[in-house]
Design a protein around this motif. Structure first.
Motif, short mmCIF file in Angstrom:
data_model
loop_
_atom_site.label_atom_id
_atom_site.label_comp_id
_atom_site.label_asym_id
_atom_site.label_seq_id
_atom_site.Cartn_x
_atom_site.Cartn_y
_atom_site.Cartn_z
N THR A 36 -20.54 15.58 -27.66
CA THR A 36 -22.05 15.20 -27.19
C THR A 36 -22.18 16.95 -27.60
OG1 THR A 36 -21.39 13.19 -27.24
CG2 THR A 36 -24.36 14.54 -26.55
N VAL A 37 -22.00 17.29 -26.14
CA VAL A 37 -22.32 18.76 -25.49
C VAL A 37 -21.13 19.86 -26.23
CG1 VAL A 37 -23.10 20.16 -23.87
CG2 VAL A 37 -23.53 17.50 -24.04
N SER A 38 -21.40 20.40 -27.30
CA SER A 38 -20.55 21.48 -27.02
C SER A 38 -19.99 22.70 -26.57
CB SER A 38 -20.54 21.54 -28.65
OG SER A 38 -20.97 22.82 -29.40
N GLU A 39 -18.60 23.03 -26.76
CA GLU A 39 -18.72 24.22 -26.30
C GLU A 39 -17.34 25.59 -27.42
OE1 GLU A 39 -18.97 25.85 -23.87
OE2 GLU A 39 -20.16 24.21 -22.57
N ASP A 40 -18.35 25.16 -28.69
CA ASP A 40 -17.18 25.52 -30.32
C ASP A 40 -16.79 27.20 -29.70
OD1 ASP A 40 -17.36 23.72 -32.52
OD2 ASP A 40 -18.54 23.22 -30.66
N ALA A 41 -18.25 27.59 -29.28
CA ALA A 41 -18.56 28.89 -28.64
C ALA A 41 -16.72 29.13 -28.22
CB ALA A 41 -19.49 30.36 -28.81
N ILE A 45 -37.78 28.73 -22.08
CA ILE A 45 -38.44 27.54 -21.24
C ILE A 45 -36.76 26.72 -21.78
CG2 ILE A 45 -40.47 27.07 -22.31
CD1 ILE A 45 -39.83 25.56 -24.89
N GLY A 46 -36.91 25.71 -20.56
CA GLY A 46 -35.60 24.72 -21.06
C GLY A 46 -35.89 23.99 -20.38
N ILE A 47 -35.05 23.06 -21.64
CA ILE A 47 -34.75 21.29 -21.67
C ILE A 47 -33.51 20.99 -21.43
CG2 ILE A 47 -36.24 19.39 -22.91
CD1 ILE A 47 -37.35 21.38 -24.68
N ALA A 48 -33.53 19.28 -20.50
CA ALA A 48 -33.17 18.93 -20.18
C ALA A 48 -32.84 17.47 -21.04
CB ALA A 48 -32.85 17.79 -18.98
N LEU A 49 -31.14 18.07 -21.66
CA LEU A 49 -30.46 16.84 -22.66
C LEU A 49 -30.06 15.25 -22.16
CD1 LEU A 49 -28.14 19.63 -24.23
CD2 LEU A 49 -30.52 18.73 -25.71
N GLY A 50 -29.76 14.03 -23.14
CA GLY A 50 -29.50 13.20 -22.29
C GLY A 50 -30.42 12.63 -22.81
N TYR A 51 -31.47 12.77 -22.27
CA TYR A 51 -32.85 11.86 -22.81
C TYR A 51 -33.16 11.38 -23.39
CZ TYR A 51 -33.21 13.16 -17.05
OH TYR A 51 -33.31 13.15 -16.08
N GLY A 52 -34.55 9.82 -23.55
CA GLY A 52 -34.82 9.37 -25.03
C GLY A 52 -34.13 8.71 -25.47
N GLN A 53 -33.30 8.75 -24.88
CA GLN A 53 -32.26 6.70 -25.90
C GLN A 53 -33.12 5.43 -25.11
OE1 GLN A 53 -28.16 6.85 -25.10
NE2 GLN A 53 -28.29 8.57 -23.63
N THR A 54 -33.11 4.96 -26.26
CA THR A 54 -34.15 3.32 -26.39
C THR A 54 -32.36 2.07 -26.79
OG1 THR A 54 -34.32 4.08 -28.71
CG2 THR A 54 -36.33 4.60 -27.13
N ALA A 55 -31.64 1.98 -27.94
CA ALA A 55 -30.63 1.47 -28.17
C ALA A 55 -29.41 1.50 -26.68
CB ALA A 55 -29.49 2.19 -29.30
N ALA A 56 -29.53 0.17 -26.65
CA ALA A 56 -28.92 0.08 -25.57
C ALA A 56 -28.97 -0.70 -23.82
CB ALA A 56 -27.17 -0.15 -25.87
N ILE A 57 -30.15 0.72 -24.38
CA ILE A 57 -31.03 0.75 -22.91
C ILE A 57 -32.05 0.49 -22.14
CG2 ILE A 57 -31.74 3.14 -21.48
CD1 ILE A 57 -29.30 3.52 -22.45
N PHE A 86 -33.20 19.37 -31.32
CA PHE A 86 -33.43 21.72 -31.23
C PHE A 86 -32.21 21.46 -30.82
CE2 PHE A 86 -37.51 20.31 -28.47
CZ PHE A 86 -38.14 20.55 -29.36
N TYR A 87 -31.02 20.95 -30.63
CA TYR A 87 -29.28 21.18 -30.13
C TYR A 87 -28.36 21.77 -31.63
CZ TYR A 87 -25.13 21.61 -27.42
OH TYR A 87 -23.89 21.59 -26.84
N LYS A 88 -29.81 22.33 -32.82
CA LYS A 88 -29.25 22.69 -33.78
C LYS A 88 -27.37 24.10 -33.99
CE LYS A 88 -30.36 25.26 -38.06
NZ LYS A 88 -31.79 26.35 -38.91
N ASN A 89 -26.99 23.72 -34.84
CA ASN A 89 -25.15 23.96 -34.43
C ASN A 89 -24.43 23.56 -33.36
OD1 ASN A 89 -25.69 24.87 -37.21
ND2 ASN A 89 -27.20 26.25 -36.84
N GLY A 90 -24.77 23.29 -32.41
CA GLY A 90 -24.40 22.96 -31.06
C GLY A 90 -24.69 24.01 -30.44
N SER A 91 -25.84 24.75 -30.00
CA SER A 91 -26.04 26.09 -29.72
C SER A 91 -27.24 25.70 -28.89
CB SER A 91 -26.04 27.37 -30.70
OG SER A 91 -27.05 28.12 -29.44
N SER A 92 -26.61 26.01 -27.37
CA SER A 92 -28.12 25.57 -26.77
C SER A 92 -28.84 26.23 -26.24
CB SER A 92 -26.93 25.50 -24.74
OG SER A 92 -27.00 27.04 -24.90
#
Length: 1021
Positions: free
Chosen positions: A214-219, A644-656, A669-675
């Motif tokens: 989900t949060v990648s370390e490909d590089a 600017i900074g934005i936190a991932l992990g929020y905004g879920q609705t399914a099963a929440i 915003f997490y295009k190509n797994g890049s932060s």
């Protein structure tokens, strides 16, 4: 013996269908108390001569009325064991070693169970690697009792049986007709999973495993694999580090899976006049930056330039970069410091670029750094974004006949989730292995419901050669089945997964029983993780040129990050984590855009405190490649201008659960797994209500955080770096420790146990693990966003974050001491206000605050009903049944650590969190009272734990050893910041700590004589 009779007042109560009686049982009072008739009558108030004694008498009467009402609760009968399990002794805890491995967090832990119920997570101190539980690991036990978990397997969206699901899936697998069967899974660094995958390939031949983080370390993974031939990540042990330099890597936080803070904290405590020197270059204010000696707010583009400059100065090569004079000078000094440290120096890099990671490995190699371990890499990230993108294309062209999705939710977390969802519909057989009906599971034909890790077996090779075992600590609560068990069955094997797991461990030469007891085993022969990747790296020269020539984008540079609480969002339905204050912003229940003061002013964005002290802020719209998100903006001191900074992990609705559906999904915003992304931002107006637990920016000149520099500390002159406060006695300045200024008559505390706690401000990183551990141990309620906003949070332990408005706290002190009078340019009224204006790059300090358990406790003297009293062992007690809720104690406490129960948080629909349902209440610790409304509560210094230690030693007929006494927070603090013990044991560590020159008491001048002490923070500047 307690009675089992049913008591009743009226025959009407025996009629279960009587609605009037049912309604009355839910109301404490039939009619409201007519306070307005009395308080609103001015004449009656003036003529009233009610004494304080009469007032307390009336309060006592109302308390009795409440007690009578409480007696009418439902009777719940306990069912005794017919055959009591041999290993379970009622009233005694059992501990099991297991492993959390949910795709984002990996740790070896101990699980505390009571009567077969897991109720708490502890760190596994026997594990040499990753034996430390972070805040999310501690909170994971609550997720076991999540009412939103699926209760059975689903077939076409409806609950079914495993037999039916197996039958239908087997039928469709038999008709794949050569099409691919793809297993899309989280990172499973599991030897047994790899063997099961091979068995599945042997049966269906055309099987492919695609790993998705989900949060990648490909590089970093690509760079490491290109250089060392293994898809892994370098490991770091900072224990002996002398110089630590980080360029955009929050290694004290979640960077590359975290787990580095224990060694880091060890290096930060001055020993023999030495400690590590930490320099941080970053955009967002992070835990790493907050703990650094020197921090520089830098844009991501400038970070690339800095990395290129460091490479050219340490390794060699030509890099022409333009940096500001201040930053250029710092880079020059940093390079010298790294070269001087040599093998004890280390560079870390969080830039999501393969070339940048390649240069970082080269720099550490040139330093011959012993802090970096590349021979036994970390394997907890195996994701392959290129492979995932290829999978989406393959699904679109129809070459994938079946897909098994395990442990991931790409429809929520993939940047182009619509493309994945459309491609998924073209696959004939879609099976989700999930514990809840997440966004991806909703789109699947079948959901093979999986259990919680505390109900599971498993193995995880977190680090090469280190295999950690997972074992069930409770029988499955629902009709669930493990992924591995299901895949074994579908591969044609009749073997149980437990037997298969034992077989896998035996093949590595491990003793099963010992490994299960320890929670881990070691192996020299490591199975390679399956991957189709063939990574090629560019030359260092090409990478250097790319970094040096990086161009700043025209808009803002966005840095995506994960919060200490929610992480990647896997446990978004966990109220403990939702209410955990962010270590930096101290904000709960939200994500937001962090922005600098300068950028906020240019955009017209404002933050303001309203009348009740709560924080409000403007909304902004962030746009990237046609994707727009509207979020509140929070002005963050230390945020780099232009970022600017934005936190991932929020905004879920399914099963929440509705209460946990917080924030905005930033994964688009997490295009190509890049932060790091280029975005535009504009003011959207409106007003957002934040729930923030600490709004003050500075210490306002008060002597709360004490800190000094290493040079001053080395002089050994305690009067300079840790002076004893003085008070006036007959106009003579006298130390507060002098008995001449003591108004109290003290009893002899040298008899028996006397507990003290020490908190080292150098070792505390603000991670929050202690806060969650305290929640779990002491049944601390969750109150929700609106109550937090009213400053009604119930945390027994808080971690205050302080900014310095100057470059150092000493400069704040100098400014405060220079105030002259009330008014004018140098008056205290305007001056203290100026101290409240944080600098563009403030220094940060963290300070855990709990009840100080004062020997001269102000709360005890003002309690009219003696609910607050002092114990002989040094603990300040709260007798909940005595408390009538006057809150005098809270008013008289200088530390503001007492919490008032404004409401009944247990079994109340208004607070629909875990304490509102029977399943959620299974996490409650039976050794600690669940408090009712109208009473004060606060840290008890975990008296239930200290008394259990005493009783166990008494039962064994032995003396208590140093280290046996513990509290929830001291157990949770793997960094060693919180130490606890018996001060009367002269050989104990706590006694030795109290003798150190760095020791001081909080607000010592008040004369409360706390049993909690602090160690002065030392900075290596």
């Amino acid at each position: 013996m307690a009675t089992t009779k049913k008591y009743w007042k009226s025959t009407a109560q025996l009629d279960d269908s009587n609605r009037i009686v049912k309604d009355l049982e839910q109301n404490e009072f039939v009619s409201s108390i007519p306070t307005d008739e009395f308080l609103g009558n001015d004449q009656a108030m003036e003529e009233s001569n009610t004494t304080r004694r009469d007032f307390l008498k009336y309060v006592g009467f109302s308390t009795a009325a409440a007690s009578l009402a409480a007696c009418e609760g439902p009777v719940i009968y306990s069912v005794p064991y017919v055959n009591q399990p041999e290993q379970i002794i009622p009233g005694m805890a059992n501990y099991y070693a297991t492993t959390i491995a949910n795709g984002y967090d990996y740790a070896s832990v101990l699980v505390k169970t009571r009567e077969g119920r897991p109720i708490k997570i502890e760190s596994n101190r026997d594990a040499a690697f990753r034996g430390d539980a972070n805040a999310r690991a501690h909170a994971s036990v609550l997720s076991l009792y999540d009412n939103n978990r699926l209760k059975a397997p689903l077939v076409k969206g409806k609950e079914s049986t495993w037999e039916e699901l197996d039958k239908q899936v087997a039928s469709q697998l038999a008709s794949l007709n050569g099409k691919e069967l793809v297993i899309l899974a989280q990172t499973y660094t599991s030897p047994s999973f790899n063997r099961i995958a091979e068995q599945l390939k042997a049966r269906y031949t055309n099987v492919r495993v695609v790993t998705y983080d989900t949060v990648s370390e490909d590089a970093s993974l690509n760079a490491f694999e290109s250089k060392y031939g293994v898809r892994g990540l370098a490991d770091y042990d900072f224990t002996d580090a002398e110089t630590i330099v980080s360029v955009g890597a929050d290694f004290v936080g979640d960077w590359q899976g975290g787990g580095f803070d224990k060694g880091y904290s060890s290096s930060r405590v001055p020993k023999n006049g030495k400690m590590s020197h930490h320099v941080q270059y970053e955009s967002n204010m992070t835990l790493s930056g907050a703990n650094a000696d020197k921090r520089y707010p830098i844009t991501p583009t400038e970070q690339k330039h800095i990395l290129a400059a460091l490479y050219s100065k340490i390794v060699g090569g030509s890099a022409s970069v333009k940096l500001s004079d201040k930053v250029a000078k710092s880079v020059e000094q940093t390079a010298i410091s790294l070269k001087r440290a040599g093998s004890k120096g280390v560079l870390l890099c969080g830039i999501p670029d393969q070339g940048a990671q390649q240069l970082t490995l080269a720099i550490n190699e040139a330093l011959s750094s012993t802090i970096v371990d590349t021979k036994a890499p970390i394997l907890t990230r195996q994701g392959d974004r290129a492979g995932f993108d290829k999978l989406v294309g393959d699904m679109n062209n129809g070459s994938v006949g079946a897909i098994f999705i395990a442990g991931v939710d790409p429809i929520y977390s993939y940047s182009n989730s619509d493309a994945f969802a459309k491609a998924l519909q073209k696959v004939a057989l879609k099976v989700s292995f999930a514990s809840s009906l997440n966004a991806t599971a909703e789109k699947c034909d079948y959901v093979a419901t999986t259990p919680h890790f505390l109900e599971s077996w498993g193995d995880t090779e977190i680090k090469k050669g280190h295999v950690f075992l997972t074992q069930p600590t409770i029988r499955p609560i629902f009709k669930t089945r493990q992924l591995q068990e299901t895949l074994l069955k579908w591969s044609g094997s009749s073997q149980t997964y437990k037997d298969f797991l034992k077989e896998t461990a035996a093949a590595s030469g491990a003793s099963w029983n010992k490994s299960l007891q320890d929670g881990f085993y070691h192996t020299s022969s490591v199975e390679e993780n399956s991957t189709d990747m063939n990574v090629e790296g560019q030359s260092n020269t090409a990478a250097l040129n790319a970094m040096a020539n990086a161009k700043k984008p025209s808009g803002f540079e966005l840095t995506l990050y994960t919060k200490t609480g929610l992480g990647d969002g896997t446990m978004a339905n966990n109220p403990w984590l939702q209410e955990l204050p962010d270590p930096i912003t101290r904000t709960t229940w939200d994500n937001y855009v962090t922005i600098s003061q300068a950028d906020a002013e240019s955009l017209g964005v404002v933050n303001e405190n309203v009348a009740n002290g709560a924080l409000d802020g403007s909304y902004v719209v962030v746009t990237m490649d046609g994707v727009e998100r509207k979020l509140p903006a929070l002005i963050q001191p230390g945020q780099a201008v232009g970022t600017i900074g934005i936190a991932l992990g929020y905004g879920q609705t399914a099963a929440i659960q509705e209460e946990m559906q917080t924030g905005v999904n930033a994964y688009p915003f997490y295009k190509n797994g890049s932060s790091i992304q280029s975005v535009s931002i504009k003011d959207a107006g409106g007003n957002h209500e934040f729930a923030c637990t600490q709004l003050q920016n500075t210490m306002m000149g008060r002597d709360i955080i004490r800190e000094t520099d290493l040079a001053t500390y080395r002089t050994g002159d305690k009067d300079k770096f840790n002076p004893v406060p003085e008070v006036s006695l007959n106009h003579i300045e006298t130390p507060v420790t002098s008995p001449d200024v003591d108004l109290w008559d003290s009893f002899d505390r040298s008899v028996g146990h006397h507990f003290n706690m020490s908190i080292d401000l150098n070792a505390c990183t603000g991670c929050g693990a202690c806060v969650i551990a305290c929640h779990a141990e002491n049944n601390v309620p969750v109150v929700g966003k609106m109550e937090v906003r009213k400053s009604r949070d119930m945390h027994w332990l808080r971690i205050d974050r302080y900014y310095s408005s100057e470059d150092s706290f000493e400069a704040d002190e100098a400014k405060k001491d220079g105030f002259d009078g009330l008014f004018g340019d140098n008056g205290s009224l305007g001056g203290f206000g100026e101290l409240e204006n944080p600098a563009d790059n403030p220094q940060v300090a963290f300070q855990p605050i709990m009840c100080q358990h004062c020997n001269h406790a102000p709360c005890e003297t003002v309690c009219p009903v003696a609910a607050s009293s002092h114990g002989r062992q040094g603990q300040n007690h709260m007798a909940y049944n005595r408390c009538v809720g006057t809150r005098y104690c809270a008013n008289n406490c200088p530390y503001k650590v007492r919490r008032f129960n404004w409401f009944l948080y247990n079994g109340n629909d208004e607070f629909d969190y875990h304490m509102n349902n029977d399943l959620g209440r299974m996490v409650i610790n039976p050794d600690v009272t669940v408090r009712s409304r109208g009473v004060m509560e606060k840290c008890s210094m975990c008296i239930q734990m200290t008394q259990m230690t005493i009783l166990e030693a008494k039962k064994d007929g032995r003396m208590i050893k140093d280290g046996e006494f513990a509290t929830a927070c001291s157990n949770a603090c793997s960094n060693g910041a919180i130490k606890f013990g018996d001060i009367n044991d002269k050989d104990s560590e706590i006694f030795k700590v109290k003798q150190q020159d760095r020791m001081y008491h909080l607000l010592e001048e008040v004369g409360t004589e706390p049993n909690v002490m602090y160690q002065v923070k030392v900075r290596n500047v």
